[in-house]
Scaffold this motif. Structure first.
Motif, mmCIF file in Angstrom:
data_model
loop_
_atom_site.group_PDB
_atom_site.id
_atom_site.type_symbol
_atom_site.label_atom_id
_atom_site.label_comp_id
_atom_site.label_asym_id
_atom_site.label_seq_id
_atom_site.Cartn_x
_atom_site.Cartn_y
_atom_site.Cartn_z
ATOM 1 N N PHE A 265 39.144 40.542 30.200
ATOM 2 C CA PHE A 265 40.508 40.994 31.455
ATOM 3 C C PHE A 265 39.894 39.242 31.865
ATOM 4 N N VAL A 266 39.261 38.639 32.079
ATOM 5 C CA VAL A 266 39.785 37.662 33.035
ATOM 6 C C VAL A 266 40.455 36.580 32.610
ATOM 7 N N ASP A 267 40.309 36.039 31.528
ATOM 8 C CA ASP A 267 40.598 35.038 30.326
ATOM 9 C C ASP A 267 41.879 35.305 30.869
ATOM 10 N N ALA A 268 42.785 37.032 30.950
ATOM 11 C CA ALA A 268 44.201 36.770 30.555
ATOM 12 C C ALA A 268 44.687 36.783 32.457
ATOM 13 N N ASP A 269 43.667 37.294 33.051
ATOM 14 C CA ASP A 269 44.658 36.784 34.160
ATOM 15 C C ASP A 269 44.395 35.487 34.984
ATOM 16 N N ARG A 270 43.418 34.673 34.252
ATOM 17 C CA ARG A 270 43.492 33.473 34.763
ATOM 18 C C ARG A 270 44.857 32.670 33.769
ATOM 19 N N ALA A 271 45.243 33.302 33.114
ATOM 20 C CA ALA A 271 46.013 32.568 32.198
ATOM 21 C C ALA A 271 47.280 33.420 32.365
ATOM 22 N N GLY A 272 47.458 34.025 33.748
ATOM 23 C CA GLY A 272 48.580 34.363 33.851
ATOM 24 C C GLY A 272 49.690 35.950 32.475
ATOM 25 N N ARG A 277 46.690 45.871 36.998
ATOM 26 C CA ARG A 277 45.650 46.088 37.744
ATOM 27 C C ARG A 277 44.381 46.418 37.088
ATOM 28 N N VAL A 278 43.539 45.883 37.588
ATOM 29 C CA VAL A 278 42.148 47.091 36.399
ATOM 30 C C VAL A 278 40.817 46.799 37.387
ATOM 31 N N VAL A 279 40.448 48.285 37.505
ATOM 32 C CA VAL A 279 39.163 48.250 37.832
ATOM 33 C C VAL A 279 38.046 48.484 37.067
ATOM 34 N N ALA A 280 37.355 47.973 37.219
ATOM 35 C CA ALA A 280 36.512 47.674 36.302
ATOM 36 C C ALA A 280 35.085 48.439 36.403
ATOM 37 N N ALA A 281 34.371 49.557 35.371
ATOM 38 C CA ALA A 281 33.306 50.329 35.409
ATOM 39 C C ALA A 281 32.530 50.076 34.238
ATOM 40 N N LEU A 282 31.438 49.209 35.456
ATOM 41 C CA LEU A 282 30.384 48.094 34.335
ATOM 42 C C LEU A 282 29.531 49.009 33.725
ATOM 43 N N TYR A 302 33.118 37.488 37.701
ATOM 44 C CA TYR A 302 34.265 38.462 37.154
ATOM 45 C C TYR A 302 35.237 39.013 37.803
ATOM 46 N N ALA A 303 35.319 38.791 38.631
ATOM 47 C CA ALA A 303 36.827 39.059 39.371
ATOM 48 C C ALA A 303 36.994 38.032 40.433
ATOM 49 N N THR A 304 39.076 38.585 39.851
ATOM 50 C CA THR A 304 40.475 38.067 40.264
ATOM 51 C C THR A 304 40.629 39.213 40.567
ATOM 52 N N ARG A 305 42.061 38.861 40.838
ATOM 53 C CA ARG A 305 42.990 38.918 41.699
ATOM 54 C C ARG A 305 43.222 40.105 41.465
ATOM 55 N N ARG A 306 43.046 40.631 39.445
ATOM 56 C CA ARG A 306 43.367 41.702 38.987
ATOM 57 C C ARG A 306 42.530 42.258 38.527
ATOM 58 N N VAL A 307 40.932 41.622 39.005
ATOM 59 C CA VAL A 307 40.450 41.852 38.035
ATOM 60 C C VAL A 307 38.771 42.888 39.217
#
Length: 565
Positions: A265-272, A277-282, A302-307
């Motif tokens: 999730f985070v790699d995809a968000d940082r690469a645009g 929008r993803v809320v993740a249940a760990l 692992y928190a980003t703007r959309r994760v």
């Protein structure tokens, strides 16, 4: 004498004025980036208002109203789209789904669509023949009702994949089917004991493993599976979000995210490349302080703007079909067996209180009425132990709810998360569930309408790949209690059906509330993010049995088109 207008006569004008009242940072007079007009816009705001036009700038809605847009909104660079009467809704939000693992399944032996045993076995055989290079054949999607007692045999899988280990997950994710080579690789023999919370199905005459593992017993096989490469997770996410966008889904709750999925999730968000929008249940390994430390680390790292990794997933039982759900009364066909909860009450209370104290949202898989009651008890314990906060804890699936527990959802602020597509009267219910419960208890299966009437917050999810990711399938079934498109079958449990506005709310504003993002999404209002879905027809103007035939024409996330047909 001129009569003064009453408050109720002015209410539509007041609603419209509030809907377009300026918010901080929103200039209604500057040109919009995109204008959608001549549509049927169902806003899902508090008044359930309708409009015909929307203007978007900088990813946010700056106007909702009629086609007589304020001067200055349409500039030389504004894209203007004539909707020609098409429907616009807030982007759908799936409040319980497994996007990455399900996307990976699409690239493996996917047998979810197999409606017969022959179709399932033919698919597995074809998968094995098509990939002679793989050390293991892996797949998912076999339906429990296709096999006696939901228990397929290793010998059958041996005949389909004779030359290497094979593991096929059941559609519900709570059982795994292994061939003899896979059982040998995992060192599962007649002497292997059932692990706590799990069961190795056995030949009733020899005691040998028959080929099916339930619940935690599946971990015995998982530990010997070849590890997946990071590229597999990235590809799985890519497949999942393309499919989600095609169904108008703009936000989702990833219900069981491990660290590898968080990285995807985070790699995809940082690469645009993340258009969701993803809320993740760990879901973290370990216990006690070790587990809490790992969860805190993931939440920060692992928190980003959309994760937003703000939740924790817990399991409290299994499923009724496999007789692993925890019940208040025994199954009628199990001689006093009522299933076993995965945690005893004291342990569950301690864990839920600790997670709540740490600021996590808690999302619990609970199918049976005992597991549901235990979870409600644990939330009540946490509320009594910790300072009050806006927690929005949730219980997912809720197949059998005891009637005395219904009012507790509203009182405790617990979100009731259902998969409405499951309330369709299929063989899981009629052949594998109702006979084990009896008529009186079966009346309380999937009590969606009862929970809605109680005032609880009710949200909807797909649990994909367990069932269809398409919200329109679930919306139709929630109204009809029949399979999508079936207009002849008798509705299953008709008293628990709900109407179209309710089903839309479950997939929009209610789900947004459950995901802690209702201030920004879930309805079409000025100042909110422009997460929208355009449908080819107005759902309110077609027969309910045709809802599943509606198609997404365009999906927008922050005003950017992420899917168009």
């Amino acid at each position: 004498m001129i009569a003064r207008p009453t408050y109720f006569a002015l209410l539509p004008l007041l609603v419209a004025a509030c809907r377009n009242a300026p918010r901080a940072g929103v200039d209604a007079m500057a040109p919009a980036d995109l204008v959608l007009r001549n549509g049927a816009v169902y806003t899902v705001d508090a008044a359930r208002s309708w409009a015909t036009a929307i203007a978007i700038r900088g990813g946010r809605v700056v106007y909702v109203g009629n086609d007589s847009l304020p001067a200055g909104l349409v500039g030389s660079r504004t894209e203007v789209v004539d909707l020609a009467g098409r429907m616009v809704l807030p982007g759908f939000q799936d409040a319980h789904v497994h996007p990455v693992s399900s996307g990976i399944e699409l690239g493996e032996c996917d047998i979810n669509a197999a409606a017969t045993r022959v179709q399932a076995t033919d698919s597995i055989r074809a998968c094995a023949r098509a990939r002679p290079d793989l050390a293991w054949i892996r797949g998912a999607g076999w339906q429990l009702p296709l096999f006696p007692d939901g228990n397929p045999s290793k010998r059958l899988l041996d005949s389909l994949v004779p030359d290497r280990p094979a593991l096929m997950w059941a559609a519900d994710g709570h059982s795994a089917w292994l061939n003899s080579r896979a059982l040998a690789a995992a060192n599962i023999t007649r002497e292997t004991p059932d692990p706590p919370g799990g069961r190795i199905e056995r030949d009733q005459h020899t005691g040998e493993p028959s080929g099916t593992l339930r619940e935690t017993a599946t971990a015995l096989a998982e530990r010997v599976l070849p590890p997946r490469a990071p590229v597999e997770y990235a590809q799985g996410l890519s497949r999942a979000q393309r499919l989600a966008a095609s169904f108008g889904i703009t936000s989702l709750f990833a219900a069981n995210a491990d660290e590898a999925e968080l990285r995807a999730f985070v790699d995809a968000d940082r690469a645009g490349r993340l258009d969701l929008r993803v809320v993740a249940a760990l879901v973290a390994p370990g216990h006690g302080d070790t587990m809490l430390a790992r969860l805190r680390d993931w939440r920060a790292r692992y928190a980003t703007r959309r994760v937003r990794p703000i939740a924790v997933k817990l399991f409290q039982d299994g499923v009724i079909e496999a007789r692993t759900a925890a019940m208040l009364a025994p199954y009628l066909d199990r001689r006093g067996d009522a299933g076993t909860p995965l945690r005893q009450q004291a342990a569950l209370d301690t864990l839920v209180a600790a997670l709540d104290r740490d600021g996590f949202q808690i999302h619990v898989h609970a199918i049976g009425d005992r597991a549901i009651r235990m979870t409600l008890d644990a939330v009540e314990h946490a509320r009594a132990s910790n300072p009050p906060r806006d927690s929005r804890h949730a219980i997912a699936h809720l197949e059998l709810v005891d009637s005395t527990d219904v009012p507790r959802f509203r009182r405790l602020g617990v979100v009731a998360n259902f998969e409405p597509l499951w309330a369709n009267g299929d063989e899981y219910l009629t052949r594998m569930t109702e006979p084990a419960l009896g008529r009186a208890r079966s009346r309380w299966l999937y009590p969606i309408a009862t929970l809605v009437r109680s005032g609880a917050i009710v949200s909807a999810g797909s649990d994909w790949s367990v069932s269809s990711l398409n919200p329109l399938d679930a919306i139709e079934t929630g109204i009809t209690h029949r399979d999508p498109g079936d207009s002849t079958a008798t509705p299953w449990h008709p008293g628990e059906r709900v109407d179209l506005p309710t089903m839309i709310a479950l997939y929009t504003i209610n789900a947004a509330w459950a995901l802690h993002q209702d201030r920004e999404t879930g309805s079409i209002e000025r100042g909110k993010l422009a997460d929208l879905v355009v449908l080819d027809r107005n759902l309110f103007e077609i027969p309910v049995e045709h809802i599943h035939t509606a198609r997404v024409v365009r999906t927008l996330v922050e005003g950017k088109t992420v899917f168009s047909r």
